[in-house]
Design an enzyme around this catalytic site. Structure first.
Site, short mmCIF file in Angstrom:
data_model
loop_
_atom_site.label_atom_id
_atom_site.label_comp_id
_atom_site.label_asym_id
_atom_site.label_seq_id
_atom_site.Cartn_x
_atom_site.Cartn_y
_atom_site.Cartn_z
N GLU A 53 30.33 71.77 -14.91
CA GLU A 53 29.04 70.93 -14.71
C GLU A 53 29.08 69.63 -15.58
O GLU A 53 29.21 69.91 -16.92
CB GLU A 53 27.97 71.65 -14.67
CG GLU A 53 26.62 70.90 -14.11
CD GLU A 53 25.32 71.59 -14.40
OE1 GLU A 53 25.41 72.91 -13.94
OE2 GLU A 53 24.37 71.27 -14.57
N GLU A 100 19.55 63.67 -17.28
CA GLU A 100 18.32 64.37 -17.17
C GLU A 100 17.04 64.12 -17.89
O GLU A 100 17.39 63.50 -19.13
CB GLU A 100 18.51 66.00 -17.44
CG GLU A 100 19.74 66.67 -16.60
CD GLU A 100 19.85 68.07 -16.91
OE1 GLU A 100 18.95 69.01 -16.35
OE2 GLU A 100 20.35 68.28 -17.78
#
Length: 306
Positions: free
Chosen positions: A184, A189
């Site tokens: 990932e 974020e």
């Protein structure tokens, strides 16, 4: 409209503030529910390259692009994006992801708007009972995946306690090898209680969840990312991934950063955009959180160099 993932499941996301392993390899069911799936973690402390300019891409060829042009209220291009539906127990997020254009629609000005609302007109059921919020999560699984290049999105994040926008990627072999073996790459974020900071992180076998490898980038002078659009990118090559914000590099990772653990990023990945509400890492919304809350995306683009 519910869009079903093609023989593939996309794991949900877990954050560094979680200290327990909730990473069961469940799959997205082909129904109106998003299965509760494993996922990554926020940026963990680690070595960070000195800030500088992002690497030049060279002679660039665009392999994927969406500028979200179209009439206000239109749904996203289904040939590029799928919308996941359902809730997420693993992170204890509060939203139900909806399909169609209910929570993800063009604004008629060249933007995609992902909207989190404090409402539940569909009487959706979440892990904690009747859902309190709705939002949207999009991916390109089955429509686009690529290895290497310059991956970027120009985005304006929402503000407010409990908001959790993200732009990230998962290994296209997830359906075969599961997570975290698939790998990932979290390009960006942000959580509402850190309005001036974003995080970039890698998750893979032996360094997932709380052990993700990454770093944060903070705007100067107390600025907040919700005040304006910013460009979040990774420059990705064999055995190297470099993160930047508005062209300023804040982190570079290579296999040497993994302490002998496996580097699983020399293969195709697909793209994900989502706006979560609440969860272990951001915490739940409170009385100060504005609703509706919007993640506005100007464009997403992937370019490769010769």
């Amino acid at each position: 409209m519910t869009v079903h993932l093609p023989a593939k499941a996309v794991p949900s996301r877990s954050r560094r503030r979680r200290r327990t392993a909730l990473y069961a390899a469940s799959l997205l069911c082909c129904s109106a529910l998003l299965a509760t799936l494993p996922g990554g973690a926020s940026a963990a402390p680690g070595s960070v390259s000195a800030p500088g300019s992002a690497p030049a891409v060279g002679t660039a060829a665009v392999s994927f692009e969406d500028t979200f042009d179209g009439p206000a209220g239109a749904a996203v291009d289904g040939s590029k994006w799928q919308l996941e539906t359902g809730d997420n127990v693993n992170n204890h997020e509060r939203q139900f992801y909806t399909g169609g254009n209910d929570n993800a629609a063009l604004d008629g000005q060249g933007n995609l708007v992902i909207t989190a609302r404090k409402e539940n007109p569909g009487n959706y059921q979440c892990w904690y009972g009747t859902c309190e919020y709705t939002s949207a999560r999009l991916n390109t699984a089955g429509t686009f995946a690529a290895a290497y290049g310059h991956v970027e999105a120009r985005v304006k994040v929402p503000r407010g306690q409990g908001m959790w926008p993200a732009f990230w990627m998962l290994g296209d072999d997830f359906g075969d090898v599961g997570w975290p073996q698939s790998g990932e790459i979290d390009v960006m974020e942000n959580v509402g209680f850190e309005p001036g900071t974003v995080h970039g992180t890698l998750h893979g076998p032996g360094y997932s969840g709380a052990e993700g490898i990454g770093a944060g980038y903070t705007l100067p002078d107390g600025e907040a990312f919700a005040d304006d659009f910013h460009t979040f990118a990774v420059d990705w090559a064999p055995d190297s991934i470099t993160w930047s914000v508005d062209g300023t590099v804040f982190q570079r990772r290579t296999p040497a950063d993994l302490g002998g653990k496996e580097w699983v990023y020399n293969k195709p990945f697909f793209l994900i955009l989502n706006l979560a509400v609440g969860g272990y890492w951001p915490g739940d919304p409170d009385g100060s959180t504005p609703f509706p809350s919007q993640l506005v995306v100007d464009y997403v683009r992937v370019t490769t160099s010769d």
